[in-house]
Every structure is written in structure tokens, then in C-alpha cells.
Design a protein around this motif. Structure first.
Motif, PDB file in Angstrom:
ATOM      1  N   VAL A  91       0.839  -1.205   0.000  1.00  0.00           N
ATOM      2  CA  VAL A  91       0.000   0.000   0.000  1.00  0.00           C
ATOM      3  C   VAL A  91       0.873   1.254   0.000  1.00  0.00           C
ATOM      4  O   VAL A  91       0.593   2.232  -0.706  1.00  0.00           O
ATOM      5  CB  VAL A  91      -0.943  -0.005   1.222  1.00  0.00           C
ATOM      6  N   THR A  92       1.952   1.230   0.774  1.00  0.00           N
ATOM      7  CA  THR A  92       2.836   2.399   0.864  1.00  0.00           C
ATOM      8  C   THR A  92       3.494   2.707  -0.464  1.00  0.00           C
ATOM      9  O   THR A  92       3.569   3.879  -0.876  1.00  0.00           O
ATOM     10  CB  THR A  92       3.917   2.168   1.941  1.00  0.00           C
ATOM     11  N   ILE A  93       3.994   1.697  -1.166  1.00  0.00           N
ATOM     12  CA  ILE A  93       4.673   1.947  -2.443  1.00  0.00           C
ATOM     13  C   ILE A  93       3.681   2.456  -3.476  1.00  0.00           C
ATOM     14  O   ILE A  93       4.012   3.276  -4.332  1.00  0.00           O
ATOM     15  CB  ILE A  93       5.404   0.681  -2.939  1.00  0.00           C
ATOM     16  N   PHE A  94       2.432   2.018  -3.390  1.00  0.00           N
ATOM     17  CA  PHE A  94       1.409   2.513  -4.310  1.00  0.00           C
ATOM     18  C   PHE A  94       1.094   3.980  -4.022  1.00  0.00           C
ATOM     19  O   PHE A  94       1.001   4.799  -4.934  1.00  0.00           O
ATOM     20  CB  PHE A  94       0.150   1.657  -4.201  1.00  0.00           C
ATOM     21  N   VAL A  95       0.939   4.317  -2.746  1.00  0.00           N
ATOM     22  CA  VAL A  95       0.670   5.705  -2.359  1.00  0.00           C
ATOM     23  C   VAL A  95       1.849   6.599  -2.732  1.00  0.00           C
ATOM     24  O   VAL A  95       1.673   7.723  -3.232  1.00  0.00           O
ATOM     25  CB  VAL A  95       0.381   5.798  -0.845  1.00  0.00           C
ATOM     26  N   ALA A  96       3.059   6.109  -2.518  1.00  0.00           N
ATOM     27  CA  ALA A  96       4.248   6.887  -2.867  1.00  0.00           C
ATOM     28  C   ALA A  96       4.289   7.163  -4.362  1.00  0.00           C
ATOM     29  O   ALA A  96       4.633   8.277  -4.795  1.00  0.00           O
ATOM     30  CB  ALA A  96       5.504   6.141  -2.437  1.00  0.00           C
ATOM     31  N   GLY A  97       3.944   6.160  -5.152  1.00  0.00           N
ATOM     32  CA  GLY A  97       3.918   6.352  -6.596  1.00  0.00           C
ATOM     33  C   GLY A  97       2.900   7.395  -7.017  1.00  0.00           C
ATOM     34  O   GLY A  97       3.150   8.207  -7.922  1.00  0.00           O
ATOM     35  N   MET A 110       1.912   9.929  -5.189  1.00  0.00           N
ATOM     36  CA  MET A 110       2.299  11.251  -4.692  1.00  0.00           C
ATOM     37  C   MET A 110       3.403  11.884  -5.536  1.00  0.00           C
ATOM     38  O   MET A 110       3.372  13.082  -5.805  1.00  0.00           O
ATOM     39  CB  MET A 110       2.756  11.148  -3.233  1.00  0.00           C
ATOM     40  N   VAL A 111       4.392  11.100  -5.916  1.00  0.00           N
ATOM     41  CA  VAL A 111       5.558  11.675  -6.599  1.00  0.00           C
ATOM     42  C   VAL A 111       5.596  11.360  -8.081  1.00  0.00           C
ATOM     43  O   VAL A 111       6.505  11.791  -8.785  1.00  0.00           O
ATOM     44  CB  VAL A 111       6.869  11.184  -5.926  1.00  0.00           C
ATOM     45  N   GLY A 112       4.626  10.608  -8.573  1.00  0.00           N
ATOM     46  CA  GLY A 112       4.562  10.337  -9.999  1.00  0.00           C
ATOM     47  C   GLY A 112       5.548   9.303 -10.489  1.00  0.00           C
ATOM     48  O   GLY A 112       5.834   9.223 -11.686  1.00  0.00           O
ATOM     49  N   ARG A 113       6.072   8.497  -9.582  1.00  0.00           N
ATOM     50  CA  ARG A 113       6.989   7.432  -9.991  1.00  0.00           C
ATOM     51  C   ARG A 113       6.244   6.119 -10.138  1.00  0.00           C
ATOM     52  O   ARG A 113       5.147   5.946  -9.620  1.00  0.00           O
ATOM     53  CB  ARG A 113       8.122   7.284  -8.976  1.00  0.00           C
ATOM     54  N   THR A 114       6.889   5.199 -10.827  1.00  0.00           N
ATOM     55  CA  THR A 114       6.275   3.895 -11.054  1.00  0.00           C
ATOM     56  C   THR A 114       6.221   3.110  -9.754  1.00  0.00           C
ATOM     57  O   THR A 114       7.257   2.928  -9.096  1.00  0.00           O
ATOM     58  CB  THR A 114       7.093   3.086 -12.089  1.00  0.00           C
ATOM     59  N   PRO A 115       5.033   2.651  -9.343  1.00  0.00           N
ATOM     60  CA  PRO A 115       4.961   1.848  -8.109  1.00  0.00           C
ATOM     61  C   PRO A 115       5.527   0.448  -8.335  1.00  0.00           C
ATOM     62  O   PRO A 115       4.861  -0.432  -8.874  1.00  0.00           O
ATOM     63  CB  PRO A 115       3.457   1.813  -7.802  1.00  0.00           C
ATOM     64  N   GLU A 116       6.768   0.268  -7.931  1.00  0.00           N
ATOM     65  CA  GLU A 116       7.447  -1.020  -8.072  1.00  0.00           C
ATOM     66  C   GLU A 116       8.019  -1.423  -6.719  1.00  0.00           C
ATOM     67  O   GLU A 116       8.441  -0.577  -5.931  1.00  0.00           O
ATOM     68  CB  GLU A 116       8.585  -0.929  -9.094  1.00  0.00           C
ATOM     69  N   TYR A 117       8.054  -2.721  -6.485  1.00  0.00           N
ATOM     70  CA  TYR A 117       8.704  -3.220  -5.276  1.00  0.00           C
ATOM     71  C   TYR A 117       9.461  -4.482  -5.630  1.00  0.00           C
ATOM     72  O   TYR A 117       8.892  -5.437  -6.163  1.00  0.00           O
ATOM     73  CB  TYR A 117       7.681  -3.511  -4.175  1.00  0.00           C
ATOM     74  N   LEU A 118      10.760  -4.442  -5.397  1.00  0.00           N
ATOM     75  CA  LEU A 118      11.643  -5.574  -5.683  1.00  0.00           C
ATOM     76  C   LEU A 118      11.577  -5.977  -7.151  1.00  0.00           C
ATOM     77  O   LEU A 118      11.630  -7.158  -7.497  1.00  0.00           O
ATOM     78  CB  LEU A 118      11.294  -6.774  -4.792  1.00  0.00           C
ATOM     79  N   GLY A 119      11.440  -4.982  -8.013  1.00  0.00           N
ATOM     80  CA  GLY A 119      11.446  -5.252  -9.438  1.00  0.00           C
ATOM     81  C   GLY A 119      10.119  -5.708 -10.013  1.00  0.00           C
ATOM     82  O   GLY A 119      10.043  -6.058 -11.193  1.00  0.00           O
ATOM     83  N   LYS A 120       9.073  -5.708  -9.221  1.00  0.00           N
ATOM     84  CA  LYS A 120       7.747  -6.106  -9.697  1.00  0.00           C
ATOM     85  C   LYS A 120       6.794  -4.918  -9.602  1.00  0.00           C
ATOM     86  O   LYS A 120       6.735  -4.246  -8.571  1.00  0.00           O
ATOM     87  CB  LYS A 120       7.202  -7.276  -8.863  1.00  0.00           C
ATOM     88  N   LYS A 121       6.065  -4.660 -10.680  1.00  0.00           N
ATOM     89  CA  LYS A 121       5.126  -3.547 -10.686  1.00  0.00           C
ATOM     90  C   LYS A 121       3.939  -3.828  -9.780  1.00  0.00           C
ATOM     91  O   LYS A 121       3.363  -4.911  -9.808  1.00  0.00           O
ATOM     92  CB  LYS A 121       4.639  -3.273 -12.105  1.00  0.00           C
ATOM     93  N   LEU A 165       6.548   4.519   5.341  1.00  0.00           N
ATOM     94  CA  LEU A 165       5.928   3.256   5.758  1.00  0.00           C
ATOM     95  C   LEU A 165       5.320   3.385   7.150  1.00  0.00           C
ATOM     96  O   LEU A 165       4.176   2.965   7.384  1.00  0.00           O
ATOM     97  CB  LEU A 165       6.968   2.134   5.721  1.00  0.00           C
ATOM     98  N   VAL A 166       6.059   3.977   8.075  1.00  0.00           N
ATOM     99  CA  VAL A 166       5.547   4.190   9.434  1.00  0.00           C
ATOM    100  C   VAL A 166       4.316   5.089   9.395  1.00  0.00           C
ATOM    101  O   VAL A 166       3.312   4.836  10.087  1.00  0.00           O
ATOM    102  CB  VAL A 166       6.638   4.807  10.335  1.00  0.00           C
TER     103      VAL A 166
END
Length: 336
Positions: free
Chosen positions: A161-167, A169-180, A303-304
Motif C-alpha cells: 500500500v505504501t509503495i502505491f501511495v508513494a507512486g 504522490m511523486v509520480g513514480r512507477t509503483p514497483e517493489y523488488l522489481g515487480k510492478k 511506511l511508518v
């Protein structure tokens, strides 16, 4: 080590045969945490980047230290009503003299940060806000350390959820460990997160309007509500600790707590397996300048923040009816 909680004696880890000294108390607390903390390093090794594990561990430690600080602060401050009648000092009710306030408050935060449930003091006898922190630890899904085997995926739900929200907010691709991270993963993550408050709050609400449920609390007012809320929070979270002022050994609570336990265990596992299968089927995409970094201090803070915001928005109304109202009443000289 297995974070199962309980013990041979009904008094649990407060019994002198089970936990006689400060040293055994320390060993028990370390044992509760050691595998859950170790899994973060294992995760980093498994994904080929130990910094990922350290980032998750850092978020866990920040949340844990915040909880311990509040619990100790409230227990050390004690009950202002007792101070008015000349009884100085912190709140020693329900605590073993050989452990005192510090070790009791620390143990309460440890056992609810993991899915353990062993106790060396009565959480029902803590101050209102001191008892609220163990409750919050479980309401967040016991993600601060988690339980053996299944505990790590609780924090990974919030990571998604955090990586999606971060994406967003800043317009970056929501990826985690190389997976979209796409819509399917976020939907499954939210399903895993929301099934817990649905059970905790839904069953609590039911128990507060049914005669069999209202017969359980030993205390009136907001503290009685806290006893019911804590019971279902602990059952859904597979913790086992209790505000033992609740008479739960009755057909109504035995049955409903059993159902809550079943939902809390399996309704989180299913969406997490769906997320795992979805990510495993995706191709690996190397990190680029457009990827949001998931190892630095900014990531840990985000994340926190997401954990606290989601937990606060979900559970704040129920906490306001229970421990927060209980605390405000105590300040004004009313006890329950």
C-alpha cells in the motif's frame, strides 16, 4: 520462541515457577522477538538485497519504541486520583513487584507487537492509555514484529500500500523488488488489511448490544467497552492476551471469539497468497530513475506514516469510546 503465549500455569509469565527473575523475564522477551526480527534479515537475503530487510526492521523498531514509550509514561505517571489521596508513585496494580513498572510495560508491548499473548502483568489493570497501546499493537495486525512463520507478511501488506501511495504522490512507477504494483495487488492488500477491523469492530459492536455480550464485562462504562474490544482484537489477531476483567468463559463469548479467531487467521492468508501468485507471474523489471527507492530513511518514514494513518483512521473512533474516554474520565476523578 514459538510466540504461542500462555504457559503451564494460569498466571502465565507472571508465575514465579515460570518467570522467577528479571533475567528470565529478559530471556522471554528476547525469545518472543528473536525469530520475528530475524525474518527481516532472511527476507533481505531472499530478495538479494539485505537493505530491504533493514528498512522493514527500522520501521518495526520505530513503531515498537513509540509504543513502549507511551505505555511506560502512563504506567509511571500512575493514577492522579491516587495521588490526590496521598498515594504517590506509578501504577503497580496488577504487576509483580519483582518486575515493577518498567519490565511490565516493556513485556506488554513485546507480547502484543508479536503474536504471542504471554503476559507478566494484568493488562486490564494498566492505566487507560497504558492498556491502549497493547490493543493498538494488535489492531495494526501485529506487524511490528509479527509471529513465527506468518508474521512478516503483515508488514508486507502495508509495504504494498505504501509503495502505491508513494507512486501516486511523486509520480513514480509503483514497483517493489522489481515487480510492478498494480490495481490487483492493491485491492488484495486492502482486503487483507480491512478484514481485521471488520471482524474486530463488527463483533465488538454486536457484543455491546446483545444481553449475553453485555453480561461479560466486569467493569462499567468505557473500561467495560475496552474489555470487549480487547477480547475480539486479541482473538482476531491470534494473540491470546486479554483484558481479563471480561468473563469470556461463557457460551456466547466462547463461540464468537472462536469464529473471530478463524476469520482473523484465514481471511488474511487468502489475499496474501493471491498477491504472491500475482507478483510471481510478473516479469522482473530492473530499477530505474523512475523507481521509488525502498531502502532509505524517507521510505521508512513513509511506511511508518501509512501504518499509523490507516490504523488511526480505522480504530480511532472505537479507541475514543474506550481507553481515551476512560483516560479523560480518570483525569476528572471518575473510575470504572
Amino acid at each position: 520462541l514459538g510466540t504461542n503465549g500462555g504457559g503451564f500455569f494460569n498466571a502465565n509469565s507472571a508465575h514465579p515457577f515460570e518467570n522467577p527473575t528479571a533475567l528470565t523475564n529478559l530471556i522471554q522477551m528476547l525469545s518472543i522477538f528473536v525469530i520475528g526480527f530475524g525474518l527481516t534479515w532472511t527476507f533481505g537475503k531472499a530478495v538479494g538485497n539485505t537493505r530491504q530487510g533493514w528498512a522493514i526492521l527500522s520501521a518495526m523498531v520505530i513503531l515498537f519504541l513509540a509504543g513502549v514509550t507511551v505505555t511506560y509514561w502512563q504506567e509511571a505517571a500512575g493514577n492522579p486520583i491516587m495521588h490526590q489521596i496521598g498515594v504517590a508513585g506509578g501504577n503497580m496494580e496488577g504487576k509483580e513487584v519483582r518486575f515493577g513498572i518498567v519490565a511490565s510495560a516493556l513485556f506488554a508491548a513485546v507480547t502484543t507487537a508479536a503474536s504471542c499473548g504471554a503476559v507478566n502483568a494484568m493488562h486490564d489493570s494498566f492505566t487507560a492509555l497504558g492498556g491502549m497501546i497493547p490493543m493498538i499493537n494488535m489492531q495494526l495486525g501485529e506487524i511490528i514484529v509479527g509471529g513465527v512463520g506468518a508474521g512478516l507478511y503483515g508488514i508486507l501488506v502495508f509495504v504494498i500500500v505504501t509503495i502505491f501511495v508513494a507512486g501516486l504522490m511523486v509520480g513514480r512507477t509503483p514497483e517493489y523488488l522489481g515487480k510492478k504494483i498494480e490495481g490487483r495487488e492493491v485491492k488484495m492488500a486492502m482486503l487483507a488489511i480491512l478484514c481485521l477491523p471488520l471482524m474486530m469492530l463488527g463483533f465488538t459492536a454486536l457484543a455491546t448490544v446483545v444481553a449475553a455480550g453485555l453480561a461479560g464485562p466486569a467493569n462499567a462504562g468505557p473500561h467495560g467497552f475496552s474489555e470487549i474490544l480487547y477480547a475480539f482484537t486479541s482473538a482476531v489477531g491470534n494473540n491470546g492476551s486479554a483484558f481479563a476483567g471480561l468473563t469470556a468463559n461463557a457460551p456466547y463469548y466462547n463461540g464468537l471469539l472462536g469464529v473471530a479467531m478463524w476469520f482473523g487467521r484465514f481471511f488474511v492468508i487468502v489475499p496474501m497468497l493471491a498477491i504472491a501468485g500475482s507478483l510471481a507471474a510478473k516479469k522482473y523489471t530492473p530499477e530505474s530513475a523512475g523507481s521509488f527507492p525502498t531502502t532509505g530513511g524517507l521510505w521508512v518514514g513513509l511506511l511508518v506514516g501509512i501504518v499509523l494513518i490507516l490504523g488511526g483512521l480505522t480504530f480511532l473512533p472505537s479507541l475514543a469510546l474506550g481507553p481515551i474516554a476512560d483516560h479523560l474520565a480518570m483525569i476528572r476523578g471518575q473510575l470504572f
